[in-house]
Scaffold this motif. Sequence first.
Motif, PDB file in Angstrom:
ATOM      1  N   PRO A 175     -44.842   3.169   9.012  1.00 43.74           N
ATOM      2  CA  PRO A 175     -43.514   2.997   9.606  1.00 43.74           C
ATOM      3  C   PRO A 175     -42.729   1.924   8.855  1.00 43.74           C
ATOM      4  CG  PRO A 175     -45.231   3.052  11.288  1.00 43.74           C
ATOM      5  CD  PRO A 175     -45.924   2.959   9.976  1.00 43.74           C
ATOM      6  N   LEU A 176     -41.421   2.066   8.853  1.00 39.24           N
ATOM      7  CA  LEU A 176     -40.566   1.108   8.163  1.00 39.24           C
ATOM      8  C   LEU A 176     -40.491  -0.195   8.943  1.00 39.24           C
ATOM      9  CD1 LEU A 176     -37.584   3.383   7.093  1.00 39.24           C
ATOM     10  CD2 LEU A 176     -39.331   2.403   5.604  1.00 39.24           C
ATOM     11  N   CYS A 211     -35.646  -1.257   7.111  1.00 40.60           N
ATOM     12  CA  CYS A 211     -34.590  -0.490   7.773  1.00 40.60           C
ATOM     13  C   CYS A 211     -33.222  -1.113   7.516  1.00 40.60           C
ATOM     14  CB  CYS A 211     -34.851  -0.420   9.274  1.00 40.60           C
ATOM     15  SG  CYS A 211     -36.210   0.656   9.750  1.00 40.60           S
ATOM     16  N   ARG A 240     -35.316   8.752  11.270  1.00 40.72           N
ATOM     17  CA  ARG A 240     -36.503   8.774  12.128  1.00 40.72           C
ATOM     18  C   ARG A 240     -36.718   7.458  12.858  1.00 40.72           C
ATOM     19  NH1 ARG A 240     -38.777  11.582   7.639  1.00 40.72           N
ATOM     20  NH2 ARG A 240     -39.800   9.658   6.933  1.00 40.72           N
ATOM     21  N   GLN A 241     -36.280   6.361  12.234  1.00 38.67           N
ATOM     22  CA  GLN A 241     -36.468   5.051  12.837  1.00 38.67           C
ATOM     23  C   GLN A 241     -35.432   4.750  13.916  1.00 38.67           C
ATOM     24  OE1 GLN A 241     -39.779   4.397  11.273  1.00 38.67           O
ATOM     25  NE2 GLN A 241     -38.950   2.436  11.806  1.00 38.67           N
ATOM     26  N   SER A 242     -34.292   5.461  13.848  1.00 38.95           N
ATOM     27  CA  SER A 242     -33.216   5.161  14.795  1.00 38.95           C
ATOM     28  C   SER A 242     -33.479   5.802  16.159  1.00 38.95           C
ATOM     29  CB  SER A 242     -31.882   5.667  14.220  1.00 38.95           C
ATOM     30  OG  SER A 242     -31.937   7.053  14.014  1.00 38.95           O
ATOM     31  N   ALA A 290     -35.905   8.930   6.524  1.00 39.33           N
ATOM     32  CA  ALA A 290     -36.750   7.884   7.119  1.00 39.33           C
ATOM     33  C   ALA A 290     -35.922   6.983   8.020  1.00 39.33           C
ATOM     34  CB  ALA A 290     -37.402   7.066   6.012  1.00 39.33           C
TER      35      ALA A 290
END
Length: 213
Positions: free
Chosen positions: A150-151, A156, A211-213, A208
């Motif tokens: 994961p970032l 990010c 996906r993190q948001s 990516a």
Amino acid sequence: MSRNVQRHGVAAEVERQLAVSRVRCRSDTARPAVALTLGQWRTVESILSAEIGQWHQGRGINPERGDTGFMVVAAVRYSLGRPSQAASLCTGWLQAHWTSLRERDRADIVADIERHLAERAPADGEGDGAPWGAFVSWARTGWAETEEPPLAALACYRLGILARAPRAYAPGDAQIQALQNRGLVEPTGRVDAEARREWTITDAGRAALERQS
């Protein structure tokens, strides 16, 4: 003397000169043993890092060069349809260097392999299909699941900046290098007056970020 031995010798001598100059040169006006100012040495060092560092550090390929992708894709296409040993050797190499290849090159390789598998005649049996099929499965799912952590919050934030517009960063920026290794950013090819390289986000980087948001 082989070309690799010569290159390693040159790299070792350059590194020795850089180490001596860092000690002797304390300002932009002082002159080290090699007649370059500190600012000039920094420029030389950044260029060497880009041009020599890839093979000198044992990575074997420079993923930023377009001809690297061309040669890798050409090798894959040559290996498709050949005896299973060629498939195993090729896919093994690809897995070892996958994160060093550009996103576009990885996409071309997977597309070529999938096309080859789809066009194989039923009479071919397993043949060379097993290694290629296993590699595509790894590239599509396994690698993404096992190799992409994961970032982090800072990553990010950096991707968010680059998603708005390209931006220049110092040659030794560790965060940018980490993002590049994951195929999330790539250089635009432009360098500013302070020898900083300009970077932009890739399609994988945008995905990516989403996906993190």
